[in-house]
Scaffold this active site. Structure first.
Site, PDB file in Angstrom:
ATOM      1  CG  HIS A  92      -2.210  -0.847   0.784  1.00  0.00           C
ATOM      2  ND1 HIS A  92      -2.232  -2.209   0.911  1.00  0.00           N
ATOM      3  CD2 HIS A  92      -3.396  -0.501   0.250  1.00  0.00           C
ATOM      4  CE1 HIS A  92      -3.389  -2.656   0.473  1.00  0.00           C
ATOM      5  NE2 HIS A  92      -4.126  -1.640   0.077  1.00  0.00           N
ATOM      6  CG  ASP A 156      -7.082   7.153   9.308  1.00  0.00           C
ATOM      7  OD1 ASP A 156      -7.015   7.155  10.553  1.00  0.00           O
ATOM      8  OD2 ASP A 156      -6.944   8.179   8.612  1.00  0.00           O
ATOM      9  CD  GLU A 267      -7.808  10.469  11.613  1.00  0.00           C
ATOM     10  OE1 GLU A 267      -8.337  10.710  10.504  1.00  0.00           O
ATOM     11  OE2 GLU A 267      -7.114   9.453  11.832  1.00  0.00           O
TER      12      GLU A 267
HETATM   13  P1  FAD Z   1       4.334  -1.921   1.919  1.00  0.00           P
HETATM   14  O1  FAD Z   1       3.813  -0.857   1.052  1.00  0.00           O
HETATM   15  O2  FAD Z   1       4.274  -3.297   1.394  1.00  0.00           O
HETATM   16  O3  FAD Z   1       5.821  -1.577   2.391  1.00  0.00           O
HETATM   17  C1  FAD Z   1       6.132  -0.299   2.864  1.00  0.00           C
HETATM   18  C2  FAD Z   1       7.612  -0.228   3.256  1.00  0.00           C
HETATM   19  O4  FAD Z   1       7.857  -1.079   4.360  1.00  0.00           O
HETATM   20  C3  FAD Z   1       8.555  -0.709   2.161  1.00  0.00           C
HETATM   21  O5  FAD Z   1       9.742   0.014   2.238  1.00  0.00           O
HETATM   22  C4  FAD Z   1       8.779  -2.160   2.518  1.00  0.00           C
HETATM   23  O6  FAD Z   1      10.003  -2.643   2.006  1.00  0.00           O
HETATM   24  C5  FAD Z   1       8.790  -2.087   4.030  1.00  0.00           C
HETATM   25  N1  FAD Z   1       8.322  -3.311   4.664  1.00  0.00           N
HETATM   26  C6  FAD Z   1       7.161  -3.956   4.465  1.00  0.00           C
HETATM   27  N2  FAD Z   1       7.082  -5.019   5.271  1.00  0.00           N
HETATM   28  C7  FAD Z   1       8.212  -5.046   5.995  1.00  0.00           C
HETATM   29  C8  FAD Z   1       8.734  -5.903   6.999  1.00  0.00           C
HETATM   30  N3  FAD Z   1       8.054  -6.959   7.436  1.00  0.00           N
HETATM   31  N4  FAD Z   1       9.940  -5.617   7.521  1.00  0.00           N
HETATM   32  C9  FAD Z   1      10.666  -4.543   7.114  1.00  0.00           C
HETATM   33  N5  FAD Z   1      10.229  -3.715   6.152  1.00  0.00           N
HETATM   34  C10 FAD Z   1       9.016  -3.953   5.609  1.00  0.00           C
HETATM   35  N6  FAD Z   1      -0.468   5.159   7.181  1.00  0.00           N
HETATM   36  C11 FAD Z   1      -0.626   5.679   8.410  1.00  0.00           C
HETATM   37  O7  FAD Z   1       0.350   5.852   9.146  1.00  0.00           O
HETATM   38  N7  FAD Z   1      -1.867   6.012   8.868  1.00  0.00           N
HETATM   39  C12 FAD Z   1      -2.987   5.807   8.130  1.00  0.00           C
HETATM   40  O8  FAD Z   1      -4.076   6.102   8.581  1.00  0.00           O
HETATM   41  C13 FAD Z   1      -2.848   5.237   6.842  1.00  0.00           C
HETATM   42  N8  FAD Z   1      -3.923   4.983   6.079  1.00  0.00           N
HETATM   43  C14 FAD Z   1      -3.771   4.445   4.857  1.00  0.00           C
HETATM   44  C15 FAD Z   1      -4.903   4.179   4.076  1.00  0.00           C
HETATM   45  C16 FAD Z   1      -4.767   3.616   2.834  1.00  0.00           C
HETATM   46  C17 FAD Z   1      -5.997   3.337   2.011  1.00  0.00           C
HETATM   47  C18 FAD Z   1      -3.481   3.333   2.324  1.00  0.00           C
HETATM   48  C19 FAD Z   1      -3.320   2.770   0.963  1.00  0.00           C
HETATM   49  C20 FAD Z   1      -2.349   3.595   3.066  1.00  0.00           C
HETATM   50  C21 FAD Z   1      -2.478   4.149   4.347  1.00  0.00           C
HETATM   51  N9  FAD Z   1      -1.378   4.428   5.150  1.00  0.00           N
HETATM   52  C22 FAD Z   1      -1.541   4.948   6.390  1.00  0.00           C
HETATM   53  C23 FAD Z   1      -0.024   4.214   4.649  1.00  0.00           C
HETATM   54  C24 FAD Z   1       0.538   2.891   5.080  1.00  0.00           C
HETATM   55  O9  FAD Z   1       0.761   2.861   6.475  1.00  0.00           O
HETATM   56  C25 FAD Z   1       1.887   2.651   4.423  1.00  0.00           C
HETATM   57  O10 FAD Z   1       1.768   2.733   3.046  1.00  0.00           O
HETATM   58  C26 FAD Z   1       2.420   1.280   4.805  1.00  0.00           C
HETATM   59  O11 FAD Z   1       3.711   1.141   4.311  1.00  0.00           O
HETATM   60  C27 FAD Z   1       1.556   0.241   4.196  1.00  0.00           C
HETATM   61  O12 FAD Z   1       1.847  -1.013   4.713  1.00  0.00           O
HETATM   62  P2  FAD Z   1       2.071  -2.193   3.702  1.00  0.00           P
HETATM   63  O13 FAD Z   1       1.977  -3.417   4.513  1.00  0.00           O
HETATM   64  O14 FAD Z   1       1.195  -2.081   2.544  1.00  0.00           O
HETATM   65  O15 FAD Z   1       3.597  -1.867   3.323  1.00  0.00           O
END
Ligand code: FAD
Length: 523
Positions: A92, A156, A267
């Site tokens: 994400h 969120d 918020e």
């Molecule tokens: P990814 O996008 O898969 O990875 C993000 C980063 O983390 C990359 O650099 C990846 O290499 C690294 N990573 C992933 N897993 C690991 C692991 N196990 N160990 C070490 N590194 C790792 N963020 C907020 O803080 N608050 C919010 O309210 C919020 N709301 C959101 C709502 C939506 C609809 C979306 C799309 C995103 C939102 N986000 C929010 C952002 C979100 O927290 C970040 O994009 C987060 O990185 C997403 O987690 P993911 O598992 O998809 O990570």
């Protein structure tokens, strides 16, 4: 053609791994020995942003943390260390942060989900959950609710992985009270860039613990996290109040975050147009009778909405309606523009899922998301808001602009997350999320490019003039990253050379360049 090209790269990778590794790999494109690397998957080059699509040379779907340790120790043992590796959580990210151009993507959601809830009683009994790094927060919520417990600090949206949000910070309306998610972790299990499996906490291997939290995937892969839990409320009183004046809006937000004993969530968002009013209300089951006059294209008028929540377990001391009445009496929202509903705690935390499902139905979820999130010092929030509203046209803006206060003392400055460097003693800072969508049907390649350019120069101006820092952001070059980290850079770079000395991890962030990157080695 593409297939042959891919195959040749994977074979090169196999050869490289075979040469580098102390382990014996079977030389077949789909299965070589203990590590079953795939050529690629659809997801590995895709993320929520739909802006960057970097193809890796291979994908690992780990079945255990040992698979991850084996991969990283093999690569690290090679003096060439050409291959980079990105952990991918739920993908994400916005700008390809979990991708690895010509490297290896480790799909963390393949790790079997482990979840153990420890419910403790007594005065200093701390309840916690041990969960795998690839677990989704929605899974953590569902499991802990079975024990009447829940994590204290959220995002969120809950379809994000534990490892993904802990690599950033993890913020939401509870952050003013409990700090970001990274402040609510007791222990981590990490595979470092050298393939060592290490358990760390504030007292054990603490340098690794602090590095990884907010560390943008640069120091190790989180395979397990111990998350602090609290008693879960059954219900939440969810309130929305509208404003036509920015100063009054922020003053009331700051009033709410000064009452952590009564208020559980704060918020807010800018009401730019009808769309922002309705789309943000999909999850809000109350009947909002706010019908604002948005002015004209030449002279637009914007409004602001505070959203706050009060948990029902406060009923032990006071009636929840009395609590809300007491709080709202001190607020200065537009006359009679306050709306409240009672919802279950689960539905409250699931609120963005409702928006997701609605957008999916309209075909508007899988579109480009040129999102920009910034932490803004309180001293610059009015200037930031003015810059922002001058730079967008309310009629054309699709999406939501979130804005709410956070308290600096809830963040641990030794962790890797970067906040504005302010000299003042101001506790309050703001997060502003410009969550814009660009539908490819109406915004072509050129239009998306212009949006991103505009956003980049806006972020630079906000950084230079106001001292705002990007959150979840993308920087155009390693030099820009240095400037982003500011006086924290030396510490970040030192930690990188300590825990990932071969610069294998996290290429998608673009912070460091691997001197022998796979893109040159495998072509
Ligand atoms: P990814 O996008 O898969 O990875 C993000 C980063 O983390 C990359 O650099 C990846 O290499 C690294 N990573 C992933 N897993 C690991 C692991 N196990 N160990 C070490 N590194 C790792 N963020 C907020 O803080 N608050 C919010 O309210 C919020 N709301 C959101 C709502 C939506 C609809 C979306 C799309 C995103 C939102 N986000 C929010 C952002 C979100 O927290 C970040 O994009 C987060 O990185 C997403 O987690 P993911 O598992 O998809 O990570």
């Amino acid at each position: 053609m593409e297939f042959i090209f891919l195959c040749s790269r994977v074979n090169a990778l196999i050869l490289l791994l075979t040469l580098c590794s102390p382990y014996k790999f079977i030389q077949s494109p789909m299965d070589f020995g203990p590590l079953n690397l795939l050529q690629t998957t659809h997801e590995a080059s895709l993320d929520f942003g739909r802006i960057v699509f970097n193809t890796p040379s291979a994908v690992l779907k780990p079945q255990s943390k040992t698979d991850i340790a084996l991969l990283l120790s093999s690569l690290s043992a090679s003096s060439l260390s050409r291959v980079t590796v990105s952990a991918r959580g739920a993908g994400h990210s916005i700008h390809g942060q979990a991708q690895a151009l010509d490297g290896i993507v480790v799909e963390m959601e393949s790790l079997p989900v482990e979840m153990e809830i420890h419910k403790r009683k007594g005065e200093d009994g701390i309840s916690f959950a041990d969960v795998s790094g690839g677990a989704l927060w929605i899974e953590v919520l569902k499991e802990s609710l079975k024990f009447g417990l829940a994590p204290r600090s959220w995002t969120d949206y809950l379809y994000l992985t534990v490892g993904g949000t802990l690599s950033n910070a993890g913020i939401s309306g509870q952050t003013f009270k409990f700090g970001p998610q990274i402040s609510n972790v007791l222990q981590l299990e990490i595979v470092t860039g050298q393939g060592e499996l290490v358990t760390c906490s504030r007292t054990e291997n603490s340098e690794l613990f602090y590095s990884v939290l907010g560390g943008l995937g640069q120091f190790g892969i989180i395979t397990k996290a111990r998350i602090l839990l609290q008693d879960a409320p059954e219900k939440v009183k969810w309130i929305r109040a509208f404003y036509d004046d920015f100063d009054t809006f922020t003053k009331d937000q700051e009033l709410l975050v000064s009452m952590p004993d009564l208020v559980d969530y704060v918020e807010g968002f800018i009401v730019l147009n009808e769309q922002s009013l309705h789309s943000s209300s999909v999850g809000f089951p109350g009947n909002v009778g706010f019908t604002p006059d948005f002015g004209t294209r030449e002279k637009p008028k914007v409004y602001y909405c505070i959203e706050f929540g009060v948990h029902d377990y406060q009923l032990e001391h006071m009636n929840i309606d009395e609590v809300v009445r007491d709080i709202s009496r001190q607020m200065s929202y537009m006359q009679s523009q306050l709306y409240s509903v009672d919802v279950s705690y689960f539905d409250f935390l699931e609120r963005v899922r409702m928006e997701e499902l609605s957008l999916r139905r309209q075909g508007l979820w899988d579109v480009h998301h040129p999102w920009l999130n910034m932490f803004v010092p309180k001293s610059g929030i009015v200037e930031f808001k003015d810059l922002l509203t001058e730079s967008i046209s309310p009629d054309d803006f699709m999406g939501l602009i979130l804005i709410y206060p956070l308290l600096r003392d809830k963040w641990d400055g030794n962790m890797s997350a970067v906040l504005p460097e302010v000299g003042s003693t101001d506790q309050v800072m703001y997060v502003v999320g410009v969550l814009q969508s660009a539908n490819p049907d109406t915004c072509n390649h050129r239009c998306l490019h212009d949006l991103l350019q505009h956003q980049c120069s806006f972020a630079q101006t906000a950084h230079d003039q106001i001292g705002a820092k990007q959150y979840l952001g993308h920087q155009p070059s390693p030099l820009h990253w240095r400037s982003h980290f500011g006086r924290r850079w030396d510490q970040f770079a030192r930690r990188k050379s300590q825990f990932d000395p071969n610069y294998i991890l996290g290429p998608g962030q673009g912070i460091f360049t691997n001197p022998h990157s796979a893109s040159s080695a495998l072509r």
